[in-house]
Design a protein around this motif. Structure first.
Motif, PDB file in Angstrom:
ATOM      1  N   LEU A 206       0.836  -1.211   0.000  1.00  0.00           N
ATOM      2  CA  LEU A 206       0.000   0.000   0.000  1.00  0.00           C
ATOM      3  C   LEU A 206       0.865   1.253   0.000  1.00  0.00           C
ATOM      4  O   LEU A 206       0.604   2.200  -0.732  1.00  0.00           O
ATOM      5  N   ASP A 207       1.913   1.236   0.837  1.00  0.00           N
ATOM      6  CA  ASP A 207       2.839   2.362   0.900  1.00  0.00           C
ATOM      7  C   ASP A 207       3.539   2.541  -0.439  1.00  0.00           C
ATOM      8  O   ASP A 207       3.606   3.633  -0.989  1.00  0.00           O
ATOM      9  N   LEU A 208       4.018   1.426  -0.991  1.00  0.00           N
ATOM     10  CA  LEU A 208       4.745   1.465  -2.264  1.00  0.00           C
ATOM     11  C   LEU A 208       3.879   2.078  -3.360  1.00  0.00           C
ATOM     12  O   LEU A 208       4.304   3.005  -4.053  1.00  0.00           O
ATOM     13  N   TRP A 209       2.623   1.596  -3.479  1.00  0.00           N
ATOM     14  CA  TRP A 209       1.763   2.118  -4.537  1.00  0.00           C
ATOM     15  C   TRP A 209       1.348   3.546  -4.247  1.00  0.00           C
ATOM     16  O   TRP A 209       1.112   4.332  -5.172  1.00  0.00           O
ATOM     17  N   GLY A 210       1.269   3.905  -2.979  1.00  0.00           N
ATOM     18  CA  GLY A 210       1.004   5.300  -2.633  1.00  0.00           C
ATOM     19  C   GLY A 210       2.103   6.207  -3.146  1.00  0.00           C
ATOM     20  O   GLY A 210       1.831   7.252  -3.741  1.00  0.00           O
ATOM     21  N   VAL A 211       3.345   5.786  -2.949  1.00  0.00           N
ATOM     22  CA  VAL A 211       4.480   6.588  -3.425  1.00  0.00           C
ATOM     23  C   VAL A 211       4.476   6.649  -4.948  1.00  0.00           C
ATOM     24  O   VAL A 211       4.694   7.712  -5.545  1.00  0.00           O
ATOM     25  N   VAL A 212       4.200   5.489  -5.592  1.00  0.00           N
ATOM     26  CA  VAL A 212       4.153   5.467  -7.058  1.00  0.00           C
ATOM     27  C   VAL A 212       3.098   6.459  -7.551  1.00  0.00           C
ATOM     28  O   VAL A 212       3.345   7.263  -8.459  1.00  0.00           O
ATOM     29  N   LEU A 213       1.920   6.431  -6.898  1.00  0.00           N
ATOM     30  CA  LEU A 213       0.845   7.358  -7.273  1.00  0.00           C
ATOM     31  C   LEU A 213       1.304   8.805  -7.124  1.00  0.00           C
ATOM     32  O   LEU A 213       1.067   9.644  -7.999  1.00  0.00           O
ATOM     33  N   CYS A 214       2.003   9.088  -6.018  1.00  0.00           N
ATOM     34  CA  CYS A 214       2.506  10.448  -5.791  1.00  0.00           C
ATOM     35  C   CYS A 214       3.446  10.877  -6.905  1.00  0.00           C
ATOM     36  O   CYS A 214       3.349  11.994  -7.425  1.00  0.00           O
ATOM     37  N   VAL A 215       4.377   9.999  -7.257  1.00  0.00           N
ATOM     38  CA  VAL A 215       5.357  10.348  -8.288  1.00  0.00           C
ATOM     39  C   VAL A 215       4.654  10.580  -9.617  1.00  0.00           C
ATOM     40  O   VAL A 215       4.969  11.520 -10.352  1.00  0.00           O
ATOM     41  N   VAL A 216       3.657   9.734  -9.933  1.00  0.00           N
ATOM     42  CA  VAL A 216       2.896   9.919 -11.173  1.00  0.00           C
ATOM     43  C   VAL A 216       2.185  11.272 -11.141  1.00  0.00           C
ATOM     44  O   VAL A 216       2.257  12.054 -12.087  1.00  0.00           O
ATOM     45  N   LEU A 217       1.515  11.554 -10.014  1.00  0.00           N
ATOM     46  CA  LEU A 217       0.746  12.801  -9.899  1.00  0.00           C
ATOM     47  C   LEU A 217       1.638  14.024 -10.064  1.00  0.00           C
ATOM     48  O   LEU A 217       1.267  15.001 -10.698  1.00  0.00           O
ATOM     49  N   MET A 218       2.846  13.964  -9.446  1.00  0.00           N
ATOM     50  CA  MET A 218       3.691  15.149  -9.512  1.00  0.00           C
ATOM     51  C   MET A 218       4.459  15.241 -10.825  1.00  0.00           C
ATOM     52  O   MET A 218       5.018  16.277 -11.143  1.00  0.00           O
ATOM     53  N   SER A 219       4.457  14.146 -11.608  1.00  0.00           N
ATOM     54  CA  SER A 219       5.162  14.180 -12.894  1.00  0.00           C
ATOM     55  C   SER A 219       4.295  14.789 -13.987  1.00  0.00           C
ATOM     56  O   SER A 219       4.796  15.175 -15.038  1.00  0.00           O
ATOM     57  N   ILE A 220       2.985  14.850 -13.757  1.00  0.00           N
ATOM     58  CA  ILE A 220       2.077  15.391 -14.767  1.00  0.00           C
ATOM     59  C   ILE A 220       1.987  16.905 -14.608  1.00  0.00           C
ATOM     60  O   ILE A 220       1.890  17.416 -13.495  1.00  0.00           O
ATOM     61  N   SER A 221       2.013  17.609 -15.744  1.00  0.00           N
ATOM     62  CA  SER A 221       1.969  19.067 -15.706  1.00  0.00           C
ATOM     63  C   SER A 221       0.648  19.561 -15.118  1.00  0.00           C
ATOM     64  O   SER A 221      -0.412  18.967 -15.324  1.00  0.00           O
ATOM     65  N   GLY A 222       0.719  20.668 -14.379  1.00  0.00           N
ATOM     66  CA  GLY A 222      -0.475  21.241 -13.766  1.00  0.00           C
ATOM     67  C   GLY A 222      -1.530  21.616 -14.796  1.00  0.00           C
ATOM     68  O   GLY A 222      -2.726  21.541 -14.541  1.00  0.00           O
TER      69      GLY A 222
ATOM     70  N   ARG B 244       4.079  13.301  -0.652  1.00  0.00           N
ATOM     71  CA  ARG B 244       5.358  12.606  -0.636  1.00  0.00           C
ATOM     72  C   ARG B 244       6.347  13.287   0.318  1.00  0.00           C
ATOM     73  O   ARG B 244       7.101  12.654   1.038  1.00  0.00           O
ATOM     74  N   TRP B 245       6.293  14.621   0.300  1.00  0.00           N
ATOM     75  CA  TRP B 245       7.179  15.370   1.189  1.00  0.00           C
ATOM     76  C   TRP B 245       6.814  15.105   2.648  1.00  0.00           C
ATOM     77  O   TRP B 245       7.680  14.848   3.485  1.00  0.00           O
ATOM     78  N   TYR B 246       5.500  15.169   2.957  1.00  0.00           N
ATOM     79  CA  TYR B 246       5.057  14.956   4.335  1.00  0.00           C
ATOM     80  C   TYR B 246       5.356  13.534   4.790  1.00  0.00           C
ATOM     81  O   TYR B 246       5.681  13.305   5.956  1.00  0.00           O
ATOM     82  N   ARG B 247       5.232  12.574   3.871  1.00  0.00           N
ATOM     83  CA  ARG B 247       5.544  11.186   4.206  1.00  0.00           C
ATOM     84  C   ARG B 247       6.997  11.076   4.675  1.00  0.00           C
ATOM     85  O   ARG B 247       7.301  10.432   5.678  1.00  0.00           O
ATOM     86  N   THR B 248       7.893  11.763   3.946  1.00  0.00           N
ATOM     87  CA  THR B 248       9.307  11.754   4.339  1.00  0.00           C
ATOM     88  C   THR B 248       9.483  12.339   5.731  1.00  0.00           C
ATOM     89  O   THR B 248      10.235  11.803   6.553  1.00  0.00           O
ATOM     90  N   ILE B 249       8.785  13.447   6.001  1.00  0.00           N
ATOM     91  CA  ILE B 249       8.881  14.082   7.321  1.00  0.00           C
ATOM     92  C   ILE B 249       8.430  13.114   8.410  1.00  0.00           C
ATOM     93  O   ILE B 249       9.109  12.923   9.418  1.00  0.00           O
ATOM     94  N   PHE B 250       7.270  12.467   8.196  1.00  0.00           N
ATOM     95  CA  PHE B 250       6.732  11.556   9.221  1.00  0.00           C
ATOM     96  C   PHE B 250       7.634  10.337   9.392  1.00  0.00           C
ATOM     97  O   PHE B 250       7.826   9.863  10.510  1.00  0.00           O
TER      98      PHE B 250
END
Lengths: 330, 325
Positions: free
Chosen positions: B143-159, B209-215
């Motif tokens: 679940l964590d792994l796919w959460g991170v993958v989702l984050c990377v996908v989301l942040m890779s797409i242009s606004g 993703r940033w907050y996950r790193t902090i926690f």
């Protein structure tokens, strides 16, 4: 101190027989392939204090963490048995283990500055196990926290309740840590190098305080220490650990006066004594976990090692009221 | 505390002068006052006299930075830069080159900007923290792994993609919300929903993703082990002990953008037709309206400095170890 008596339900149900409070039998802990703890045997009677002695990496802290259940599967693999008050800890459900932690088993960490949460007042942190295990009301928790702070020698506890950890000195922080560990009158107290992070002048005070409190509560305690002489001085029994095994275990005076295992002897001669001009360090260091010798784990550093030591592991023998694991006990 | 804030505000003055000088230089590297006049008057049929007249009316008939003909201090004060910049420090922005009062525009456009930016900030912060805490709770699982993958996908797409996709699917195809526009009062809610939704989704990847790193960094600390040794449940350890410590970097990181919320978002407002300060700035850049651009850059830098001061103050609120001096 009516509340204190009411809060100590143990007074009624102390076992009559000499059933050990804690019995560790053939206990091993593996982290993947590495055998961190190997065939540990220990027994602790109610009211007894035990010192786990050894150098860094001997597995003393790991054993303490395993006892309080902070090191469990799936993080590590456990074998053998940890029996506490007749309960098998290795098979205990996590929810039931949580009911013991901070309640029947207390833990004091080495570095109180890091072990206390910087964002909560010390009063809140002492009150937490009181709420979790005893279900005290907010007012009672505050009262009891102040009492506990007083009992660990913190002056003006009512003023300090609302202090944050950084506003206290290192010694005071460790006293708070002790108050947290003893909040629910645990039957077993684990102290992981409780004085190593403190000034020498404070060390003796803190050690004395823990011993006093343990005696007063009639609890048992396991001290993780690296100083053999200190261990022998404060504990009823001593277990000397090396590379995840107990090499010698017995009553403090006898182990210190006439150590049987070569490693215990080495530890003893490492201590600076008045009048002696030389230290005798034990050559070498603990082998890495993935390269443990097949036989006696101390063999590569042992002055007495023979061929058999490198090939077969010595079994613990009872000798002179203690267990020793060595092929060549005189 | 008061002395600290006063000192920080005094530091702001040289920074703002620098920002002004830089905006000024950048603008006039690509533009001359003549170009501006020509653009405002209409490119065809402009006489040199008309240009001179426009420049005189709008105060662009002086040299840019140094007036060699003047005497003493007037060498520097009798220039375009000084005439147009000095008033800023009293927050007098004057009129835009199109003749409208800038302060008035800012007042009326601030509301629409805030209507979008404030919900995005609050909802975004809560969504990001919740998502990050969930990933930390299920750390080292799939679940964590796919959460991170989702984050990377989301942040890779242009606004821009989120805006266009949101407008296409939600507004055009499914007809759930209007594509763009704005209205005041409770009526405006349906116009606000889509830009807020799109902005929150666009910010989710990097934020969570940033907050996950902090926690995760917090969860490795000793006090967490102490909390567990008290017999607290993992949920309680996470939501009480880890969250409160993790909130220190998260809150202080978020507070810095708080004042800038007034400025709105350039892109979101332009795409969704929100009459806020963001679209005002974009329009001014397109129309080469220097007065407005300069005013908005000045306001932006001022608010950013206020944000930095607020950050320091918020540290002393959330972290008991920090005291301002």
């Amino acid at each position: 101190m009516d509340t204190a008596v009411a809060l100590n339900p143990r007074a009624a149900d102390v076992p009559e027989s000499r059933e050990p409070l804690l019995e560790v039998s053939d206990f091993s802990l593996r982290r993947g392939q590495a055998v961190v703890l190997d065939g540990v045997n220990l027994a602790l009677q109610p009211g007894e204090t035990l010192g786990l002695i050894g150098e860094s990496g001997a597995g003393k802290s790991t054993l303490a963490m395993a006892l309080i259940g902070l090191l469990r599967a799936p993080e590590v693999q456990l074998e053998g048995s940890l029996c506490f008050r007749g309960t098998e800890l290795t098979r205990l459900r996590e929810a039931d283990y949580r009911r013991l932690r901070g309640n029947k088993i207390g833990l004091i960490f080495q570095d109180a500055t890091a072990a206390l949460n910087p964002c909560f007042t010390v009063g809140e942190q002492i009150a937490e196990p009181l709420k979790r295990h005893l279900g005290l009301s907010k007012w009672d928790r505050r009262e009891r926290a102040a009492e506990l702070m007083h009992s660990v020698g913190i002056p003006e506890p009512r003023l300090r309740l609302d202090a944050y950890p950084h506003e206290l000195s290192g010694g005071m922080q460790q006293r708070v840590m002790i108050a947290i560990a003893l909040a629910c009158n645990p039957e077993l107290l684990l102290a992981d190098e409780p004085t190593s992070a403190l000034d020498v002048t404070i060390q003796a005070q803190i050690m004395e305080l823990i011993l006093d409190r343990v005696r007063e509560l009639n609890s048992s305690a396991i001290f993780v220490l690296h100083d053999l002489a200190l261990g022998a001085q404060v504990c009823d029994r001593i277990a000397v650990m090396y590379a995840g095994q107990i090499v010698e275990e017995g009553p403090s005076e006898r182990v210190l006066a006439s150590p049987l295992h070569p490693y215990t002897r080495g530890l003893k001669s490492c201590v600076v004594e008045l009048g002696s001009r030389r230290l005798e360090p034990i050559p070498g260091q603990i082998p890495p976990l993935d390269a443990m010798p097949a036989g006696c784990r101390f063999a590569p550093r042992c002055p007495k090692a023979k061929a058999i030591c490198g090939e077969q592991r010595p079994q613990a023998e009872i000798r002179d009221g203690r267990q020793v694991a060595c092929w060549f006990i005189d | 505390m008061f002395a600290y804030i006063l000192r920080r505000l005094l530091y702001a003055i040289p920074i703002l002068i620098g920002v002004n000088l830089l905006t000024f230089a950048l603008f006039f590297v690509v533009n001359t006052p003549d170009d501006m006049a020509r653009l405002q008057l209409g490119v065809k049929h402009v006489t040199p006299e008309a240009i001179e007249r426009w420049k005189a009316e709008h105060g662009y008939d002086k040299p840019l930075l140094v007036n060699a003909e003047a005497e003493g201090a007037a060498q520097f004060t009798d220039t375009i830069f000084f005439k147009h910049s000095a008033a800023m420090f009293a927050f007098e922005f004057g009129k835009g080159d199109d003749g409208r009062d800038i302060a008035n525009e800012i007042q009326t456009r601030m509301g629409p900007s805030l209507a979008i930016a404030l919900p995005v900030f609050v909802i975004g912060l809560m969504v990001n923290i919740t998502f990050a805490l969930l990933m930390v709770f299920f750390r080292a699982t799939y679940l964590d792994l796919w959460g991170v993958v989702l984050c990377v996908v989301l942040m890779s797409i242009s606004g821009l993609f989120y805006i266009i996709a949101g407008q296409y699917f939600i507004a055009k195809l499914w007809n759930l919300l209007p594509i763009s526009g704005f209205a005041g009062g409770i009526d405006g809610l349906r116009f606000i929903l889509l830009p807020v939704l799109v902005s929150v989704v666009a910010g989710l990847g990097s934020g969570a993703r940033w907050y996950r790193t902090i926690f995760l960094e917090e969860i490795g600390k000793d006090y967490v082990r102490t909390a567990r040794a008290k017999g607290l449940s993992e949920v309680r350890v996470l939501f009480r002990h880890v969250l409160k410590n993790g909130m220190i970097p998260i809150l202080t990181g978020a507070v810095v953008v708080l004042p800038l919320l007034f400025m709105g978002s350039l892109i979101t407002e332009s795409f969704f037709g929100i009459p806020g300060l963001g679209s005002y700035t974009i329009d001014a850049i397109q129309a080469q309206d220097f007065a407005v651009v300069r005013a908005m850059v000045f306001l932006g830098s001022f608010l950013y400095i206020v944000g930095l001061i607020l950050t320091d103050i918020s540290y002393s609120w959330v972290d008991p170890r920090v005291r301002l001096q």
